[in-house]
Motif scaffolding. Structure first.
Motif, PDB file in Angstrom:
ATOM      1  N   GLY A   1       1.031  -1.404  -0.289  1.00  0.00           N
ATOM      2  CA  GLY A   1       0.317  -0.338  -0.176  1.00  0.00           C
ATOM      3  C   GLY A   1       0.636   1.165   0.036  1.00  0.00           C
ATOM      4  N   VAL A   2       1.765   1.425  -0.139  1.00  0.00           N
ATOM      5  CA  VAL A   2       3.039   2.688  -0.312  1.00  0.00           C
ATOM      6  C   VAL A   2       3.480   3.027  -1.746  1.00  0.00           C
ATOM      7  CG1 VAL A   2       3.719   1.887   1.636  1.00  0.00           C
ATOM      8  CG2 VAL A   2       5.055   1.034  -0.159  1.00  0.00           C
ATOM      9  N   ARG A   3       3.753   3.976  -2.202  1.00  0.00           N
ATOM     10  CA  ARG A   3       4.289   5.040  -3.564  1.00  0.00           C
ATOM     11  C   ARG A   3       5.299   3.993  -3.388  1.00  0.00           C
ATOM     12  NH1 ARG A   3       2.560  10.326  -1.231  1.00  0.00           N
ATOM     13  NH2 ARG A   3       4.339   9.460  -0.181  1.00  0.00           N
ATOM     14  N   VAL A   4       6.095   3.588  -4.849  1.00  0.00           N
ATOM     15  CA  VAL A   4       7.227   2.910  -5.522  1.00  0.00           C
ATOM     16  C   VAL A   4       7.939   4.000  -6.004  1.00  0.00           C
ATOM     17  CG1 VAL A   4       7.884   1.061  -6.441  1.00  0.00           C
ATOM     18  CG2 VAL A   4       5.770   0.104  -4.429  1.00  0.00           C
ATOM     19  N   LEU A   5       8.748   3.911  -6.619  1.00  0.00           N
ATOM     20  CA  LEU A   5      10.271   4.834  -7.213  1.00  0.00           C
ATOM     21  C   LEU A   5      10.493   3.908  -7.578  1.00  0.00           C
ATOM     22  CD1 LEU A   5      11.339   7.133  -8.131  1.00  0.00           C
ATOM     23  CD2 LEU A   5      13.410   6.856  -6.588  1.00  0.00           C
TER      24      LEU A   5
ATOM     25  N   ASP B   1       6.722   0.855 -14.648  1.00  0.00           N
ATOM     26  CA  ASP B   1       5.681   0.732 -14.963  1.00  0.00           C
ATOM     27  C   ASP B   1       4.340   0.072 -15.260  1.00  0.00           C
ATOM     28  OD1 ASP B   1       6.082   3.765 -15.673  1.00  0.00           O
ATOM     29  OD2 ASP B   1       6.743   3.919 -17.073  1.00  0.00           O
ATOM     30  N   LYS B   2       4.659  -0.968 -15.720  1.00  0.00           N
ATOM     31  CA  LYS B   2       3.748  -1.673 -16.129  1.00  0.00           C
ATOM     32  C   LYS B   2       3.922  -2.527 -14.554  1.00  0.00           C
ATOM     33  CE  LYS B   2       2.980  -6.361 -18.885  1.00  0.00           C
ATOM     34  NZ  LYS B   2       3.456  -7.201 -19.858  1.00  0.00           N
ATOM     35  N   ALA B   3       4.031  -2.784 -13.678  1.00  0.00           N
ATOM     36  CA  ALA B   3       4.480  -3.789 -12.364  1.00  0.00           C
ATOM     37  C   ALA B   3       4.005  -2.820 -11.826  1.00  0.00           C
ATOM     38  CB  ALA B   3       6.086  -3.918 -11.918  1.00  0.00           C
ATOM     39  N   GLY B   4       3.686  -1.302 -11.973  1.00  0.00           N
ATOM     40  CA  GLY B   4       3.174  -0.612 -11.058  1.00  0.00           C
ATOM     41  C   GLY B   4       3.337   0.091  -9.908  1.00  0.00           C
TER      42      GLY B   4
ATOM     43  N   THR C   1       4.883   3.677  -9.287  1.00  0.00           N
ATOM     44  CA  THR C   1       3.912   5.831  -8.914  1.00  0.00           C
ATOM     45  C   THR C   1       4.737   6.085 -10.286  1.00  0.00           C
ATOM     46  OG1 THR C   1       3.714   5.092  -6.547  1.00  0.00           O
ATOM     47  CG2 THR C   1       3.392   7.166  -7.397  1.00  0.00           C
ATOM     48  N   VAL C   2       6.706   6.254  -9.887  1.00  0.00           N
ATOM     49  CA  VAL C   2       6.997   6.897 -10.561  1.00  0.00           C
ATOM     50  C   VAL C   2       8.337   6.072 -10.483  1.00  0.00           C
ATOM     51  CG1 VAL C   2       8.907   8.580 -10.470  1.00  0.00           C
ATOM     52  CG2 VAL C   2       6.576   8.957  -9.211  1.00  0.00           C
TER      53      VAL C   2
ATOM     54  N   PRO D   1      11.844  13.674  -9.592  1.00  0.00           N
ATOM     55  CA  PRO D   1      11.219  12.168  -9.700  1.00  0.00           C
ATOM     56  C   PRO D   1      10.689  11.686  -8.359  1.00  0.00           C
ATOM     57  CG  PRO D   1      12.239  12.378 -11.753  1.00  0.00           C
ATOM     58  CD  PRO D   1      12.750  13.359 -10.650  1.00  0.00           C
ATOM     59  N   LEU D   2      11.991  11.835  -7.247  1.00  0.00           N
ATOM     60  CA  LEU D   2      11.808  11.122  -5.959  1.00  0.00           C
ATOM     61  C   LEU D   2      11.501  12.808  -5.018  1.00  0.00           C
ATOM     62  CD1 LEU D   2      12.255   9.755  -4.068  1.00  0.00           C
ATOM     63  CD2 LEU D   2      14.814   9.905  -3.868  1.00  0.00           C
ATOM     64  N   ARG D   3      11.451  13.857  -4.432  1.00  0.00           N
ATOM     65  CA  ARG D   3      11.008  14.619  -4.432  1.00  0.00           C
ATOM     66  C   ARG D   3       9.620  14.949  -4.936  1.00  0.00           C
ATOM     67  NH1 ARG D   3      15.963  18.164  -5.900  1.00  0.00           N
ATOM     68  NH2 ARG D   3      17.476  18.348  -4.649  1.00  0.00           N
TER      69      ARG D   3
END
Length: 55
Positions: free
Chosen positions: A15-19, A32-35, A37-38, A48-50
């Motif tokens: 349930g977390v955002r993923v870089l 990207d296909k795996a989901g 976030t950035v 992008p991390l910021r």
């Protein structure tokens, strides 16, 4: 943060955002296909991390 689809999937399942960082064999498209976030090609550009952390 992860560099494989498995890393991205684990983060999204938690349930977390993923870089996604395409520094190894995995492409940005695969992350990207795996989901992810950035997705970035390296950590040289921290913008992008910021942006992800501000969400």
């Amino acid at each position: 943060m992860g560099d494989t689809p498995a890393d991205v999937t684990a983060g999204r399942t938690a349930g977390v955002r993923v870089l996604g960082v395409a520094t190894g064999r995995t492409t940005t498209a695969e992350l990207d296909k795996a989901g992810a976030t950035v997705t970035v090609t390296g950590l040289e550009d921290l913008q992008p991390l910021r942006a992800l952390l501000r969400q």
